[in-house]
Design a protein around this motif. Sequence first.
Motif, short mmCIF file in Angstrom:
data_model
loop_
_atom_site.label_atom_id
_atom_site.label_comp_id
_atom_site.label_asym_id
_atom_site.label_seq_id
_atom_site.Cartn_x
_atom_site.Cartn_y
_atom_site.Cartn_z
N PHE A 1 0.84 -1.19 0.00
CA PHE A 1 0.00 0.00 0.00
C PHE A 1 0.87 1.24 0.00
N VAL A 2 0.34 2.33 -0.52
CA VAL A 2 1.04 3.61 -0.45
C VAL A 2 0.62 4.27 0.86
N PRO A 3 1.51 4.37 1.83
CA PRO A 3 1.12 4.92 3.14
C PRO A 3 0.76 6.40 3.02
N GLY A 4 -0.22 6.80 3.80
CA GLY A 4 -0.64 8.19 3.78
C GLY A 4 -1.76 8.47 2.80
N LEU A 5 -2.13 7.47 2.02
CA LEU A 5 -3.22 7.61 1.05
C LEU A 5 -4.48 6.95 1.59
N GLY A 6 -5.58 7.69 1.58
CA GLY A 6 -6.86 7.11 1.95
C GLY A 6 -7.15 7.22 3.44
N HIS A 7 -8.42 7.13 3.78
CA HIS A 7 -8.86 7.18 5.17
C HIS A 7 -10.17 6.43 5.27
N HIS A 8 -10.33 5.63 6.34
CA HIS A 8 -11.54 4.81 6.46
C HIS A 8 -12.80 5.66 6.62
N LEU A 9 -12.65 6.89 7.08
CA LEU A 9 -13.81 7.76 7.33
C LEU A 9 -13.83 8.98 6.42
N LYS B 1 -13.29 10.05 3.44
CA LYS B 1 -13.06 9.61 2.07
C LYS B 1 -13.04 10.75 1.05
N GLU B 2 -13.55 11.90 1.46
CA GLU B 2 -13.54 13.06 0.56
C GLU B 2 -12.49 14.08 0.95
N GLY B 3 -11.61 13.71 1.86
CA GLY B 3 -10.54 14.60 2.26
C GLY B 3 -10.42 14.71 3.76
N ASP B 4 -9.22 14.47 4.27
CA ASP B 4 -8.96 14.58 5.71
C ASP B 4 -8.83 16.06 6.06
N PRO B 5 -9.67 16.58 6.96
CA PRO B 5 -9.65 18.01 7.26
C PRO B 5 -8.34 18.49 7.89
N ARG B 6 -7.55 17.59 8.43
CA ARG B 6 -6.28 17.99 9.05
C ARG B 6 -5.20 18.32 8.03
N ALA C 1 2.77 15.95 -3.72
CA ALA C 1 2.79 15.47 -5.10
C ALA C 1 2.15 14.09 -5.22
N VAL C 2 2.34 13.25 -4.23
CA VAL C 2 1.70 11.93 -4.22
C VAL C 2 0.18 12.10 -4.32
N GLY C 3 -0.34 13.07 -3.60
CA GLY C 3 -1.77 13.32 -3.66
C GLY C 3 -2.24 13.76 -5.04
N ARG C 4 -1.38 14.49 -5.74
CA ARG C 4 -1.76 14.95 -7.08
C ARG C 4 -1.74 13.82 -8.11
N VAL C 5 -0.75 12.94 -8.02
CA VAL C 5 -0.58 11.93 -9.08
C VAL C 5 -1.27 10.61 -8.78
N ALA C 6 -1.59 10.37 -7.51
CA ALA C 6 -2.13 9.06 -7.13
C ALA C 6 -3.39 8.67 -7.89
N PRO C 7 -4.36 9.57 -8.09
CA PRO C 7 -5.57 9.15 -8.80
C PRO C 7 -5.28 8.58 -10.18
N GLU C 8 -4.35 9.19 -10.91
CA GLU C 8 -4.03 8.70 -12.25
C GLU C 8 -3.23 7.40 -12.19
N VAL C 9 -2.28 7.35 -11.26
CA VAL C 9 -1.40 6.18 -11.18
C VAL C 9 -2.15 4.97 -10.63
N THR C 10 -2.97 5.17 -9.62
CA THR C 10 -3.65 4.05 -8.96
C THR C 10 -5.04 3.78 -9.52
N GLY C 11 -5.62 4.77 -10.19
CA GLY C 11 -6.98 4.62 -10.67
C GLY C 11 -8.02 4.82 -9.59
N LEU D 1 -8.03 8.73 -3.85
CA LEU D 1 -7.82 8.58 -2.41
C LEU D 1 -7.19 9.86 -1.85
N PRO D 2 -7.74 10.39 -0.76
CA PRO D 2 -7.19 11.63 -0.19
C PRO D 2 -5.91 11.37 0.60
N LEU D 3 -5.11 12.40 0.73
CA LEU D 3 -3.95 12.33 1.62
C LEU D 3 -4.46 12.45 3.06
#
Length: 268
Positions: free
Chosen positions: A148-156, A158-163, A186-196, A199-201
């Motif tokens: 997994f790419v750490p720091g990507l995604g959140h169980h709750l 899902k539309e963006g971590d407010p922190r 930058a991971v946050g910017r490219v992840a949607p295209e790379v992973t399909g 997922l929010p940071l």
Amino acid sequence: MTDDHPTYGTSLGVSDLHTISLLGRDLSADLIGRVSFGHLAFQLITLEEPTPQQARVFEAVLVALADHGFTPTAISARMTYLSAPESIQGALASGLLGGGSRFLGVSEDTGRFLADALAELDELPTTEAGWDAVAADAVRAQRAAGRFVPGLGHHLHKEGDPRTPVLFAIAREEGQFGPHLALFEAVGRVAPEVTGKALPLNGAGACGAALADIGIPIELLRGVVLLARCAGLLGHIAEEVRGHRVAAAVFADVERHAVYVDPTAADE
């Protein structure tokens, strides 16, 4: 007559009959009431006094990580207190021991992922496109390795971590937005295209990147997370002490709805 007894060197604290010295300074005269706990914690970890800019980022991370509701670690602390109310240290410890790859360990995992990617570079990018290229390579390599790419995604969130945006903004305001945060962004910017996947940071990853940029060693990042979460766990235990007994309700609910399952029966 010489004293040949071995000595045990430390750059932290030593005491004698009348004084306590911490970091080479008199605890009572120079530190108590003069520095914040976060300031002292940073110095204990790094043996360097934080700049005001580093201190603000460090304190922001501690606040961001202190509590996140009824996470497994908080539930564990409450349940342990229910079982052993005479052992508050056990309740705190049970919550801290749950810090791993899914909860509380993400900050360290993210910091290490970013540090490893940065270590491969001969020089740091100077443009957003350059950072995006490095991030895309790092994400692809991580996925190719089946991780997994750490720091990507959140169980709750899902539309963006407010922190996350707040931590980014504070680091920028204080001039502490370094290579780890730049790569993480930058991971946050490219992840949607790379992973399909979109997922929010998450905030835990942002905390790991921010701590690395202010000089906290990668191998100690999880320790800082646990330092912060200890306050939250103590808050959960304090609620139990005050009579808001969530643990008892959880226990009763699970016990009441537990059913026996024949291990030899075929799955339905």
